[in-house]
Design a protein around this motif. Structure first.
Motif, PDB file in Angstrom:
ATOM      1  N   VAL A 184       0.860  -1.183   0.000  1.00 33.40           N
ATOM      2  CA  VAL A 184       0.000   0.000   0.000  1.00 33.40           C
ATOM      3  C   VAL A 184       0.898   1.235   0.000  1.00 33.40           C
ATOM      4  O   VAL A 184       1.741   1.398   0.890  1.00 33.40           O
ATOM      5  N   ILE A 185       0.731   2.080  -0.994  1.00 33.40           N
ATOM      6  CA  ILE A 185       1.568   3.276  -1.139  1.00 33.40           C
ATOM      7  C   ILE A 185       0.697   4.513  -0.950  1.00 33.40           C
ATOM      8  O   ILE A 185      -0.223   4.770  -1.743  1.00 33.40           O
ATOM      9  N   GLY A 186       0.977   5.252   0.106  1.00 33.01           N
ATOM     10  CA  GLY A 186       0.237   6.490   0.345  1.00 33.01           C
ATOM     11  C   GLY A 186       0.751   7.616  -0.533  1.00 33.01           C
ATOM     12  O   GLY A 186       1.953   7.726  -0.782  1.00 33.01           O
ATOM     13  N   ILE A 187      -0.166   8.445  -1.030  1.00 32.62           N
ATOM     14  CA  ILE A 187       0.201   9.587  -1.880  1.00 32.62           C
ATOM     15  C   ILE A 187      -0.370  10.851  -1.255  1.00 32.62           C
ATOM     16  O   ILE A 187      -1.589  10.978  -1.062  1.00 32.62           O
ATOM     17  N   ILE A 188       0.505  11.778  -0.929  1.00 30.66           N
ATOM     18  CA  ILE A 188       0.111  13.055  -0.351  1.00 30.66           C
ATOM     19  C   ILE A 188       0.583  14.163  -1.274  1.00 30.66           C
ATOM     20  O   ILE A 188       1.780  14.265  -1.579  1.00 30.66           O
ATOM     21  N   ILE A 253       4.533   8.515  -0.439  1.00 28.09           N
ATOM     22  CA  ILE A 253       5.131   9.420  -1.425  1.00 28.09           C
ATOM     23  C   ILE A 253       4.501  10.796  -1.247  1.00 28.09           C
ATOM     24  O   ILE A 253       3.268  10.938  -1.256  1.00 28.09           O
ATOM     25  N   LEU A 254       5.347  11.795  -1.098  1.00 23.19           N
ATOM     26  CA  LEU A 254       4.911  13.181  -1.011  1.00 23.19           C
ATOM     27  C   LEU A 254       5.218  13.847  -2.339  1.00 23.19           C
ATOM     28  O   LEU A 254       6.354  13.819  -2.805  1.00 23.19           O
ATOM     29  N   SER A 255       4.228  14.417  -2.942  1.00 26.66           N
ATOM     30  CA  SER A 255       4.406  15.070  -4.238  1.00 26.66           C
ATOM     31  C   SER A 255       4.474  16.566  -4.027  1.00 26.66           C
ATOM     32  O   SER A 255       3.485  17.206  -3.667  1.00 26.66           O
ATOM     33  N   GLY A 256       5.666  17.145  -4.229  1.00 28.70           N
ATOM     34  CA  GLY A 256       5.871  18.562  -3.981  1.00 28.70           C
ATOM     35  C   GLY A 256       6.529  18.770  -2.633  1.00 28.70           C
ATOM     36  O   GLY A 256       6.686  17.852  -1.828  1.00 28.70           O
ATOM     37  N   ALA A 295       9.275   5.620  11.597  1.00 28.50           N
ATOM     38  CA  ALA A 295       8.835   4.398  12.275  1.00 28.50           C
ATOM     39  C   ALA A 295       8.886   3.184  11.345  1.00 28.50           C
ATOM     40  O   ALA A 295       7.963   2.369  11.314  1.00 28.50           O
ATOM     41  N   GLY A 296       9.929   3.085  10.547  1.00 22.52           N
ATOM     42  CA  GLY A 296      10.113   1.944   9.667  1.00 22.52           C
ATOM     43  C   GLY A 296       9.453   2.063   8.306  1.00 22.52           C
ATOM     44  O   GLY A 296       9.644   1.198   7.447  1.00 22.52           O
ATOM     45  N   THR A 297       8.676   3.124   8.099  1.00 22.93           N
ATOM     46  CA  THR A 297       7.996   3.321   6.816  1.00 22.93           C
ATOM     47  C   THR A 297       8.811   4.254   5.926  1.00 22.93           C
ATOM     48  O   THR A 297       9.082   5.400   6.321  1.00 22.93           O
ATOM     49  N   PRO A 298       9.222   3.817   4.734  1.00 24.31           N
ATOM     50  CA  PRO A 298       9.942   4.713   3.831  1.00 24.31           C
ATOM     51  C   PRO A 298       9.057   5.879   3.400  1.00 24.31           C
ATOM     52  O   PRO A 298       7.859   5.699   3.152  1.00 24.31           O
ATOM     53  N   VAL A 299       9.648   7.045   3.312  1.00 22.90           N
ATOM     54  CA  VAL A 299       8.928   8.246   2.884  1.00 22.90           C
ATOM     55  C   VAL A 299       9.762   8.925   1.805  1.00 22.90           C
ATOM     56  O   VAL A 299      10.947   9.212   2.019  1.00 22.90           O
ATOM     57  N   PHE A 300       9.148   9.163   0.664  1.00 21.69           N
ATOM     58  CA  PHE A 300       9.807   9.857  -0.440  1.00 21.69           C
ATOM     59  C   PHE A 300       9.179  11.229  -0.632  1.00 21.69           C
ATOM     60  O   PHE A 300       7.945  11.347  -0.682  1.00 21.69           O
TER      61      PHE A 300
END
Length: 402
Positions: A184-188, A253-256, A295-300
């Motif tokens: 599951v990939i979150g998109i913000i 994934i953070l866009s911007g 907390a162990g979750t990759p964030v781009f």
């Protein structure tokens, strides 16, 4: 320690991303739903396949030695001793010297036969068959273990399955198969200027094109995208949504929000909740990319410009997803081409240039990273390595296809 705008090479960034990939999780699915999924187990044949010597042509099963010298002018004359019926093995149906047996495509090769003469090279004359072409041992015959041998490895874990592979799984006796669970990939989306696609933008506003584009690619690659909406450049709102998304997703994934603008808070918020591992990659477009972990979750943190975001997704994010899936070989379609014109580049950064490919010729589509039209008009990317100052016209290149 956090690394803010300390530019590192692409290879180092990829290594950092792969290192923080969450461990693969496994689920079992029916094989008819497994196409596009990544195998999480090795696959073995439970029996020889096809399991019996079979004809691959409609024709006459023969002893190849009985056809030696056969031709249109001087055919070999063989007695027809019977017919093979599909799906039936008759042990009493066997060849003797000077005999042949009609055998359809897929039929069991009778005992004593070692080849099949195609019907096109045979002529009936009552019970006598005129064979007009010599055949060699094994011609037009599939041996009982020629496809797959019992207990041999057919596929190894880490393979992305396609429809052809599903047929093999069925032939090997599988009805379900272990695969990597879809991450599951979150998109913000972040930015005061962004509005949803259904909204008519006012002065200074733009529709959010990145989130749907990223989601479509992720879904196609075997992930489950999850939208968290558009967040304004306000720290409290940003902290709240990031705190919600990271425990719910395998990656965010953070866009911007990853440029040096003081209003962009991506790096600061990631650092406050976790750790910023990379802030700045020697890649064009996409230099201000952020890689972090909460907390162990990759964030781009991807750049807001569509072309920049997409290039980083392909070059940096995809290897992490491969690691999460346990995929041993990335699914990268490519083609070889020749450059139509020179492409200049700055030494020290890995540059990805959009190109159009026609008749083996790659034509660069130069344009700003904020443009969507070059993504649509192009067929893929040409990578200029960091040690090069460009590529010359006529150079042979590999085009990474969309």
């Amino acid at each position: 320690m956090s690394r803010f705008l300390n530019v590192i090479p692409v290879a180092e960034a990829v290594a950092v991303a792969e290192k923080i990939a969450p461990a693969q999780t496994i689920e079992h699915v029916p094989i008819e739903h497994a196409s596009g999924r990544v195998l999480a187990e090795d696959i073995f044949a439970d029996t020889d396949i096809p399991g019996f010597n079979r004809s691959v042509m409609d024709g006459y099963a023969v002893r190849s030695a009985d056809t030696t010298g056969a031709s249109d002018a001087v055919p070999a004359l063989l007695h027809c001793a019977g017919r093979v019926l599909m799906g039936i093995y008759d042990p009493a149906l066997a060849l003797c010297t000077g005999e042949c047996i009609y055998t359809p495509t897929g039929g069991v090769l009778p005992a004593g036969a070692d080849a099949v003469v195609m019907v096109e090279y045979a002529e009936e004359a009552g019970d006598t068959i005129l064979i007009k072409k010599a055949v060699s041992h094994g011609e037009n015959v599939l041996q009982k273990d020629e496809d797959f041998m019992k207990n041999r490895t057919v596929f190894t874990h880490g393979r992305r399955l396609n429809p052809q592979n599903i047929g093999v799984l069925a032939a090997c006796g599988y009805s379900t198969v272990a695969v990597a669970k879809k991450p599951v990939i979150g998109i913000i989306s972040t930015g005061n200027e962004l509005v949803p696609g259904v909204t008519v933008p006012g002065p200074g506003q733009v529709r959010d094109a990145n989130a749907p584009m990223l989601a479509a690619w992720l879904a196609d690659y075997g992930c489950i995208p999850r939208f968290y909406g558009i967040i304004r450049d306000e720290r409290e709102a940003f902290e709240t949504v990031l705190a919600q998304a990271t425990p719910e997703c395998d990656m965010v994934i953070l866009s911007g929000g990853s440029s040096k603008d003081d209003r962009d808070m991506t790096a600061a918020v990631i650092a406050a909740q976790g750790q910023v591992l990379v802030h700045g990659i020697a890649i064009a477009p996409g230099k201000p990319t952020i890689i972090g972990k909460i907390a162990g979750t990759p964030v781009f943190g991807l750049p807001g410009h569509p072309a920049s975001a997409f290039v980083v997704l392909i070059a940096i994010v995809r290897p992490l997803i491969d690691a999460m899936l346990g995929q041993t070989r990335s699914v990268v379609r490519s083609t070889n081409a020749v450059l139509a014109v020179n492409i200049p580049s700055a030494r020290g950064r890995e540059e990805y240039v959009r190109v159009k490919v026609e008749n083996g010729i790659a034509t660069p589509l130069f344009g700003k990273s904020g443009l969507l039209n070059t993504l649509v008009a192009s067929d893929g990317l040409v990578c200029i390595p960091a040690g090069y100052e460009g590529l010359e016209k006529g150079s042979e290149v590999v085009v990474i296809l969309w």
